[in-house]
Design a protein around this motif. Structure first.
Motif, PDB file in Angstrom:
ATOM      1  N   ARG A  69       0.815  -1.215   0.000  1.00  0.00           N
ATOM      2  CA  ARG A  69       0.000   0.000   0.000  1.00  0.00           C
ATOM      3  C   ARG A  69       0.848   1.263   0.000  1.00  0.00           C
ATOM      4  NH1 ARG A  69      -2.448  -3.272   3.733  1.00  0.00           N
ATOM      5  NH2 ARG A  69      -1.562  -2.104   5.474  1.00  0.00           N
ATOM      6  N   ALA A  70       2.174   1.129  -0.014  1.00  0.00           N
ATOM      7  CA  ALA A  70       3.039   2.307  -0.070  1.00  0.00           C
ATOM      8  C   ALA A  70       2.703   3.115  -1.319  1.00  0.00           C
ATOM      9  CB  ALA A  70       4.507   1.885  -0.092  1.00  0.00           C
ATOM     10  N   THR A  71       2.527   4.412  -1.169  1.00  0.00           N
ATOM     11  CA  THR A  71       2.000   5.246  -2.244  1.00  0.00           C
ATOM     12  C   THR A  71       3.010   5.517  -3.348  1.00  0.00           C
ATOM     13  OG1 THR A  71       2.612   7.248  -1.007  1.00  0.00           O
ATOM     14  CG2 THR A  71       0.374   6.383  -0.699  1.00  0.00           C
ATOM     15  N   GLU A  72       4.295   5.388  -3.064  1.00  0.00           N
ATOM     16  CA  GLU A  72       5.306   5.784  -4.036  1.00  0.00           C
ATOM     17  C   GLU A  72       6.065   4.618  -4.655  1.00  0.00           C
ATOM     18  OE1 GLU A  72       5.792   8.749  -5.211  1.00  0.00           O
ATOM     19  OE2 GLU A  72       4.302   9.699  -3.936  1.00  0.00           O
ATOM     20  N   GLY A  73       5.654   3.390  -4.416  1.00  0.00           N
ATOM     21  CA  GLY A  73       6.421   2.262  -4.921  1.00  0.00           C
ATOM     22  C   GLY A  73       7.539   1.884  -3.962  1.00  0.00           C
ATOM     23  N   THR A  74       8.610   1.299  -4.505  1.00  0.00           N
ATOM     24  CA  THR A  74       9.674   0.739  -3.667  1.00  0.00           C
ATOM     25  C   THR A  74      11.001   1.437  -3.919  1.00  0.00           C
ATOM     26  OG1 THR A  74       8.575  -1.411  -3.744  1.00  0.00           O
ATOM     27  CG2 THR A  74      10.885  -1.394  -3.064  1.00  0.00           C
ATOM     28  N   ALA A  75      11.759   1.622  -2.852  1.00  0.00           N
ATOM     29  CA  ALA A  75      13.147   2.081  -2.929  1.00  0.00           C
ATOM     30  C   ALA A  75      14.038   0.911  -2.535  1.00  0.00           C
ATOM     31  CB  ALA A  75      13.377   3.264  -1.998  1.00  0.00           C
ATOM     32  N   LEU A  95      13.410   7.515   3.437  1.00  0.00           N
ATOM     33  CA  LEU A  95      12.680   7.031   2.273  1.00  0.00           C
ATOM     34  C   LEU A  95      11.267   6.592   2.648  1.00  0.00           C
ATOM     35  CD1 LEU A  95      15.606   5.111   0.575  1.00  0.00           C
ATOM     36  CD2 LEU A  95      14.419   7.110  -0.365  1.00  0.00           C
ATOM     37  N   ARG A  96      11.110   6.007   3.829  1.00  0.00           N
ATOM     38  CA  ARG A  96       9.771   5.660   4.300  1.00  0.00           C
ATOM     39  C   ARG A  96       8.938   6.928   4.505  1.00  0.00           C
ATOM     40  NH1 ARG A  96       6.678   2.742   4.039  1.00  0.00           N
ATOM     41  NH2 ARG A  96       5.950   2.222   6.127  1.00  0.00           N
ATOM     42  N   ASP A  97       9.565   7.996   4.985  1.00  0.00           N
ATOM     43  CA  ASP A  97       8.851   9.256   5.199  1.00  0.00           C
ATOM     44  C   ASP A  97       8.326   9.843   3.888  1.00  0.00           C
ATOM     45  OD1 ASP A  97       9.291   9.110   7.905  1.00  0.00           O
ATOM     46  OD2 ASP A  97      10.980  10.517   7.928  1.00  0.00           O
ATOM     47  N   LEU A  98       8.944   9.466   2.771  1.00  0.00           N
ATOM     48  CA  LEU A  98       8.488   9.952   1.468  1.00  0.00           C
ATOM     49  C   LEU A  98       7.368   9.096   0.891  1.00  0.00           C
ATOM     50  CD1 LEU A  98      11.879  10.851  -0.276  1.00  0.00           C
ATOM     51  CD2 LEU A  98      10.262  12.408   0.835  1.00  0.00           C
ATOM     52  N   ASP A 136       8.195  -2.950  -8.697  1.00  0.00           N
ATOM     53  CA  ASP A 136       7.833  -1.528  -8.736  1.00  0.00           C
ATOM     54  C   ASP A 136       8.917  -0.644  -8.134  1.00  0.00           C
ATOM     55  OD1 ASP A 136       7.580  -2.313  -6.110  1.00  0.00           O
ATOM     56  OD2 ASP A 136       5.774  -1.128  -5.732  1.00  0.00           O
ATOM     57  N   VAL A 137      10.189  -1.010  -8.332  1.00  0.00           N
ATOM     58  CA  VAL A 137      11.286  -0.213  -7.763  1.00  0.00           C
ATOM     59  C   VAL A 137      11.397   1.110  -8.512  1.00  0.00           C
ATOM     60  CG1 VAL A 137      13.769  -0.081  -7.356  1.00  0.00           C
ATOM     61  CG2 VAL A 137      12.541  -2.235  -6.949  1.00  0.00           C
ATOM     62  N   ARG A 138      11.232   2.193  -7.796  1.00  0.00           N
ATOM     63  CA  ARG A 138      11.314   3.542  -8.353  1.00  0.00           C
ATOM     64  C   ARG A 138      12.647   4.213  -8.080  1.00  0.00           C
ATOM     65  NH1 ARG A 138       7.152   5.181 -11.851  1.00  0.00           N
ATOM     66  NH2 ARG A 138       5.233   4.136 -11.223  1.00  0.00           N
ATOM     67  N   VAL A 139      13.295   3.789  -7.001  1.00  0.00           N
ATOM     68  CA  VAL A 139      14.546   4.417  -6.564  1.00  0.00           C
ATOM     69  C   VAL A 139      15.534   3.325  -6.186  1.00  0.00           C
ATOM     70  CG1 VAL A 139      15.628   5.937  -4.856  1.00  0.00           C
ATOM     71  CG2 VAL A 139      13.308   6.426  -5.669  1.00  0.00           C
ATOM     72  N   VAL A 140      16.783   3.471  -6.608  1.00  0.00           N
ATOM     73  CA  VAL A 140      17.850   2.603  -6.152  1.00  0.00           C
ATOM     74  C   VAL A 140      18.934   3.471  -5.517  1.00  0.00           C
ATOM     75  CG1 VAL A 140      19.664   0.981  -6.810  1.00  0.00           C
ATOM     76  CG2 VAL A 140      17.428   0.843  -7.913  1.00  0.00           C
ATOM     77  N   VAL A 141      19.350   3.091  -4.314  1.00  0.00           N
ATOM     78  CA  VAL A 141      20.471   3.743  -3.643  1.00  0.00           C
ATOM     79  C   VAL A 141      21.539   2.687  -3.427  1.00  0.00           C
ATOM     80  CG1 VAL A 141      21.240   5.092  -1.661  1.00  0.00           C
ATOM     81  CG2 VAL A 141      18.868   5.299  -2.450  1.00  0.00           C
ATOM     82  N   ALA A 142      22.717   2.899  -4.006  1.00  0.00           N
ATOM     83  CA  ALA A 142      23.777   1.894  -3.951  1.00  0.00           C
ATOM     84  C   ALA A 142      25.066   2.507  -3.422  1.00  0.00           C
ATOM     85  CB  ALA A 142      24.012   1.294  -5.331  1.00  0.00           C
ATOM     86  N   CYS A 164      14.993   7.250 -10.499  1.00  0.00           N
ATOM     87  CA  CYS A 164      16.316   7.821 -10.295  1.00  0.00           C
ATOM     88  C   CYS A 164      17.192   6.861  -9.499  1.00  0.00           C
ATOM     89  CB  CYS A 164      16.230   9.167  -9.582  1.00  0.00           C
ATOM     90  SG  CYS A 164      15.454   9.106  -7.949  1.00  0.00           S
ATOM     91  N   VAL A 165      18.484   7.158  -9.496  1.00  0.00           N
ATOM     92  CA  VAL A 165      19.468   6.346  -8.794  1.00  0.00           C
ATOM     93  C   VAL A 165      20.382   7.264  -7.990  1.00  0.00           C
ATOM     94  CG1 VAL A 165      21.490   4.841  -9.094  1.00  0.00           C
ATOM     95  CG2 VAL A 165      19.455   4.482 -10.499  1.00  0.00           C
ATOM     96  N   VAL A 166      20.755   6.816  -6.807  1.00  0.00           N
ATOM     97  CA  VAL A 166      21.747   7.520  -5.986  1.00  0.00           C
ATOM     98  C   VAL A 166      22.943   6.599  -5.794  1.00  0.00           C
ATOM     99  CG1 VAL A 166      22.231   8.634  -3.781  1.00  0.00           C
ATOM    100  CG2 VAL A 166      19.928   8.805  -4.786  1.00  0.00           C
ATOM    101  N   LEU A 167      24.121   7.083  -6.133  1.00  0.00           N
ATOM    102  CA  LEU A 167      25.362   6.329  -5.951  1.00  0.00           C
ATOM    103  C   LEU A 167      26.181   7.016  -4.864  1.00  0.00           C
ATOM    104  CD1 LEU A 167      26.297   5.708  -9.702  1.00  0.00           C
ATOM    105  CD2 LEU A 167      25.107   4.158  -8.140  1.00  0.00           C
ATOM    106  N   VAL A 168      26.434   6.288  -3.793  1.00  0.00           N
ATOM    107  CA  VAL A 168      27.145   6.837  -2.639  1.00  0.00           C
ATOM    108  C   VAL A 168      28.553   6.249  -2.609  1.00  0.00           C
ATOM    109  CG1 VAL A 168      27.105   7.183  -0.153  1.00  0.00           C
ATOM    110  CG2 VAL A 168      24.945   6.959  -1.408  1.00  0.00           C
TER     111      VAL A 168
END
Length: 295
Positions: A69-75, A95-98, A136-142, A164-168
């Motif tokens: 039921r998360a409104t924005e999909g999965t990170a 990310l949960r807060d978003l 339904d992955v919308r965001v990847v942080v690696a 989008c993707v975030v590379l740390v």
């Protein structure tokens, strides 16, 4: 120190008498996933549920915060080499807060998984299996070397709804990591290093040069945020610069004083992830609506 000297001596002798054996030994050490000594208990992280990963012989399950039921999909959070999913837990709350549900997993031979060695091919396939399982992955942080696996898997699934993707602290290439490697107590002669390249090619099924974020991501058109500490003692800042310059839509942000692992726990980094994801999830979805003729 004595043990390291003895190990180096034995490896030198083995390398001289049986070069292929010495190369395999050195490749085993380079491919180790337990260099940080991590082998955690297989317990659920606070607030998470397990989900079954379909299609990976190396990763049976992962951890999921939130539900369908998360409104924005999965990170999806992808940890670095020799670490495990717990290294990414500080990014779950923002990310949960978003409105996302958040997924993480321990890579092949990492964390709670069996074994102490893995290949980039195994890790990339595992990331791909997780992406396919979740759908339904919308965001990847690696983080770190996880960035190569994440980009490699994402590019193979260009039709998926990734925003989008975030590379740390990304390592740009596996070859660069190998070139900087000090040998883990072994004597790395030019012949041994050449043997490692060959052995890694055999184990991965592709040459070491294949594992290059810029090369793999040449067609990747999603926005990418790259964050790195200029004084990172493990991965040079020049890797982040190369990634940001080589990808189509990448932004480099310097995060001094955070270190290689500490950068994941920085509140400033968490806030930057939130701001970037917020900006690009709306922009990309509006663009998709416009393409479909929806007003």
């Amino acid at each position: 120190m004595k043990a390291q000297l003895l190990r180096r001596f034995v490896h030198t002798v083995v390398g001289a008498m049986a070069p292929s054996t010495g190369a395999r030994w050195a490749t085993d050490v380079f491919s180790s996933t337990r260099t940080l000594g991590l082998h955690p208990d297989n317990v659920l992280p606070l607030g998470a549920d397990r989900f079954t990963v379909i299609g990976s012989p190396d990763v049976a399950n992962g951890f999921l915060w939130g539900d369908g039921r998360a409104t924005e999909g999965t990170a999806l959070l992808v940890h670095g080499w020799a670490a495990d999913s717990s290294s990414m837990h500080s990014l779950v709350p923002p990310l949960r807060d978003l409105g996302f549900r958040v997924a993480a997993f321990d890579g092949p031979a990492h964390g709670v998984r069996d074994g102490d060695q893995a290949t980039m091919t195994q890790y990339t396939r595992a990331v791909g299996a997780v992406l396919d399982t979740l759908g339904d992955v919308r965001v990847v942080v690696a983080h770190s070397l996880g960035g190569i696996a994440a980009i490699g898997a994402a590019v193979e699934r260009a039709g998926r709804p990734l925003d989008c993707v975030v590379l740390v602290a990304p390592a740009c290439t596996l070859g660069g990591v190998l070139d900087r490697w000090e040998g883990g107590g072994l004597r790395l002669t030019p012949a041994v290093v050449q043997g490692i390249y060959g052995e890694l090619h055999r184990r991965n099924g592709v040459p070491v040069s294949h594992w290059d974020i810029v090369g793999l991501g040449a067609s990747f058109d999603r926005p990418v945020l790259v964050m790195h500490d200029p004084a990172d003692p493990m991965v040079p800042y020049s890797d982040a610069e190369a990634v940001a310059a080589g990808l189509k839509d990448a932004t480099l942000v310097s995060k001094p004083g955070t270190g290689h692992m500490g950068i994941l726990m920085s509140k400033d980094v968490g806030a930057a992830v939130s701001a970037f994801v917020t900006e690009h999830r709306h922009r990309n979805r509006n663009r998709n609506r416009n393409r479909q003729g929806i007003v």
